[in-house]
Scaffold this active site. Structure first.
Site, PDB file in Angstrom:
ATOM      1  N   ASP A   1       1.009  -1.123   0.060  1.00 18.61           N
ATOM      2  CA  ASP A   1      -0.058   0.136  -0.088  1.00 18.61           C
ATOM      3  C   ASP A   1       0.980   1.176   0.120  1.00 18.61           C
ATOM      4  O   ASP A   1       1.718   1.331   0.842  1.00 18.61           O
ATOM      5  CB  ASP A   1      -0.936   0.012   1.265  1.00 18.61           C
ATOM      6  CG  ASP A   1      -1.681   1.162   1.519  1.00 18.61           C
ATOM      7  OD1 ASP A   1      -1.668   2.111   0.595  1.00 18.61           O
ATOM      8  OD2 ASP A   1      -2.801   1.197   2.302  1.00 18.61           O
TER       9      ASP A   1
ATOM     10  N   THR B   1      -3.513   5.990  -4.095  1.00 20.21           N
ATOM     11  CA  THR B   1      -2.257   6.552  -3.408  1.00 20.21           C
ATOM     12  C   THR B   1      -0.996   6.509  -3.902  1.00 20.21           C
ATOM     13  O   THR B   1       0.055   7.326  -4.134  1.00 20.21           O
ATOM     14  CB  THR B   1      -2.006   6.128  -1.910  1.00 20.21           C
ATOM     15  OG1 THR B   1      -2.014   4.802  -1.808  1.00 20.21           O
ATOM     16  CG2 THR B   1      -3.233   6.766  -0.984  1.00 20.21           C
ATOM     17  N   THR B   2      -0.774   5.217  -4.650  1.00 22.65           N
ATOM     18  CA  THR B   2       0.343   4.604  -5.340  1.00 22.65           C
ATOM     19  C   THR B   2       0.319   5.447  -6.884  1.00 22.65           C
ATOM     20  O   THR B   2       1.521   6.294  -7.231  1.00 22.65           O
ATOM     21  CB  THR B   2       0.441   3.387  -5.631  1.00 22.65           C
ATOM     22  OG1 THR B   2       0.089   2.663  -4.420  1.00 22.65           O
ATOM     23  CG2 THR B   2       1.962   2.932  -6.097  1.00 22.65           C
TER      24      THR B   2
END
Length: 545
Positions: free
Chosen positions: A60, A93-94
């Protein structure tokens, strides 16, 4: 206003500006490279060691960047992006870090060619406005009441994560939790998963045992061993005050001369506690839950009245119990009313799981708060499942608010890339180059997806570009095999809100970092001879940083 003039005369302004921009671009690219391999279903894991010696295993992006310590201000700014993305939409988010890093990398050659940063920024802003329109065009509406559509959507968000092996189960958990906490007030939808959908992790058991409870679970036991541990259809009173003798203020002094006076003081204490308990018992509750303490004497009176008590329950848990059972939290026992008593709960039950007692308040009628109980072999695995489940719930919540979907698997980014490159031809002047750079930078997502599953990125991207040039904007990359597929058939869709937020955040932050032309440290002073002369902070004579 004099300082820049002094600096220019010293011949350091252009050098410093260029050096600061290149330094920022390098830092941003380094952060992006760290988590580049964490994109897609075949993503690699990162093993992070925390200062206490614990280990975090995750892919994550947000969890990784949260643990990394950096000293460069631009790198810190990049890490903040993933936090912003997580707070706003909970997923992507990545993506946002990789995009921002790539856009800055493509800005580098323009700075080398002496194109002014303001020109680059205005081209980026223009590209952003066009990109948002393109995403809107290729997105499709979705029916939030269609179970199958919602499950396939959530599965695409956790298909890249550790829990993808148990995808159907996790998708059902996320959807059930979001539907439970969703309420409509004055025509507005409210889905507060942070406060009302709590995840409780209990090591032991199998991952298949995870479930969403139609009520609340807390890690508590009854205050007295003889109190009932199972009650059907209980009447529940929630308190935010102690059931103990209320002592005087700290400056209260009592002088006792006779032994009878001491006995009388103790009697007054007892009478006060008894009065509290009698007031509570007059409402015939079966269960009393308070956020503060319960004295031994109060336990005795409640036990005599056949009432079970729980004490020192967290404020957040008490709020959830109030939402689930229909009770109202009362601050003073004297203020209790019949309407404050919760009656929506079907079963109160205390169970021993492992070596800890857990209280279940379940079988609630139309609960608007819930607890997700996670079981698994170890704490590390449970933490990772929790992180992935939060993403899945965020995706479901986003779709509830904005029921539109964009094709996944890099299809949206590729469509933006191809259509922006087409539009770039009609733009005149020097702005065309930075505008075209945004189009090229967008290809980083499908390219990284192809790289991460071991495919040949050049070949795959050429095929994908050809499909998009023909107008097939739903074609993307199958993250498992690295081949190109039509997302309509493959079934990978993502909420439009996540795509819009990713591109907005990435381009805006790239513009922000390009605008920086000087980095001045306010912490450590360098030696006078070591630094190039610069203007003082208030426009005084040139001096060291």
């Amino acid at each position: 206003m004099q300082a820049p003039v002094v600096v220019m005369n010293a011949g350091g302004e252009r050098q410093t500006g260029r050096r600061a921009q290149i330094s920022n671009i390098t830092a941003a690219k380094t952060v992006a490279d760290i988590i580049r391999t964490c994109l897609g279903p075949k993503a690699m894991l990162k093993m992070l060691l925390d200062p206490m010696g614990g280990i975090v295993l995750t892919n994550d992006g947000h969890a990784i960047l949260r643990e990394i310590e950096v000293s460069h201000p631009a790198a810190k700014s990049m890490i903040e992006l993933s936090r912003t993305q997580d707070e706003e939409v909970g997923d992507g988010t990545t993506t946002v870090i990789i995009l921002a890093g790539e856009i800055l990398a493509f800005a580098y050659p323009h700075i080398e060619r002496n194109i002014h940063p303001v020109v680059i920024i205005s081209a980026f802003k223009q590209a952003l406005a066009d990109a948002l329109e393109i995403i809107n065009e290729i997105s499709v509406p979705v029916d939030v009441d269609d179970e199958e559509q919602m499950l396939s959507l959530i599965s695409s968000s956790i298909g890249t994560k550790f829990v993808s092996r148990w995808s159907p189960l996790m998708c059902r958990l996320a959807l059930q939790a979001v539907r439970t906490v969703a309420i409509e007030t004055n025509g507005r939808r409210e889905v507060d998963i942070k406060r009302y959908a709590r995840v409780e992790k209990i090591p032991g058991g199998e991952i298949e045992d995870c479930k969403v409870l139609d009520g609340v679970m807390i890690n508590k036991d009854v205050t007295h061993p003889k109190m009932r541990r199972r009650i059907e259809n209980p009447r529940i009173i929630l308190l935010d005050c102690p059931l103990e003798y209320k002592k005087g203020e700290s400056q209260t002094n009592i002088e006792i001369t006779k032994e009878e006076d001491w006995a009388r003081i103790l009697e007054i204490e007892e009478e006060q506690v008894k009065l509290l308990c009698e007031t509570i018992l007059s409402f015939k509750p079966d269960l009393v839950i308070t956020e503060k303490g319960v004295s031994d004497l109060a336990q005795h009176y409640l036990l005599k009245g056949n009432v079970t008590a729980l004490r020192r329950v967290r404020k957040t848990d008490n709020n959830r119990i109030a939402r689930a059972t229909g009770a109202t939290i009362v601050n003073r026992v004297d203020d209790l009313r019949e309407t404050d008593v919760g009656t929506k709960c079907g079963l109160f039950n205390v169970e021993l799981i492992g070596d800890e007692y857990f209280t279940f308040i379940t079988e609630c009628k139309e609960p608007t708060a819930c607890t997700i109980m996670l079981r698994g072999p170890s704490k590390d695995i449970l933490n990772e499942i929790d992180r992935n489940l939060q993403d899945a719930m965020s995706v479901a919540r986003n779709v509830y608010f904005e029921p539109r979907l964009s094709p996944g698997g890099g299809a949206t980014e590729m469509a933006v890339s191809v259509l922006l490159a087409e539009k770039a031809k009609s733009i005149e002047g020097i702005t065309q180059w930075p505008y075209r750079s945004v189009a090229e930078a967008m290809e980083v997502i499908p390219r990284t997806l192809a790289q991460n599953c071991g495919a040949n990125p050049i070949k795959v991207l050429a095929e994908l570009r050809a499909k998009h040039a023909e107008g097939n904007h739903t074609w993307g990359i199958n993250g498992d095999t690295g081949k190109i597929v039509d997302m309509k058939e493959y079934g990978v869709w993502e909420p439009e809100a996540i795509k819009l937020q990713s591109i907005k955040t990435a381009i805006e932050s790239a513009c922000l970092l390009l605008r920086v032309d000087d980095i001045v440290s306010g912490v450590r002073k360098q030696e006078s001879g070591a630094a190039a002369p610069q203007g003082g902070p208030q426009g005084g004579p040139p001096g060291p940083e």
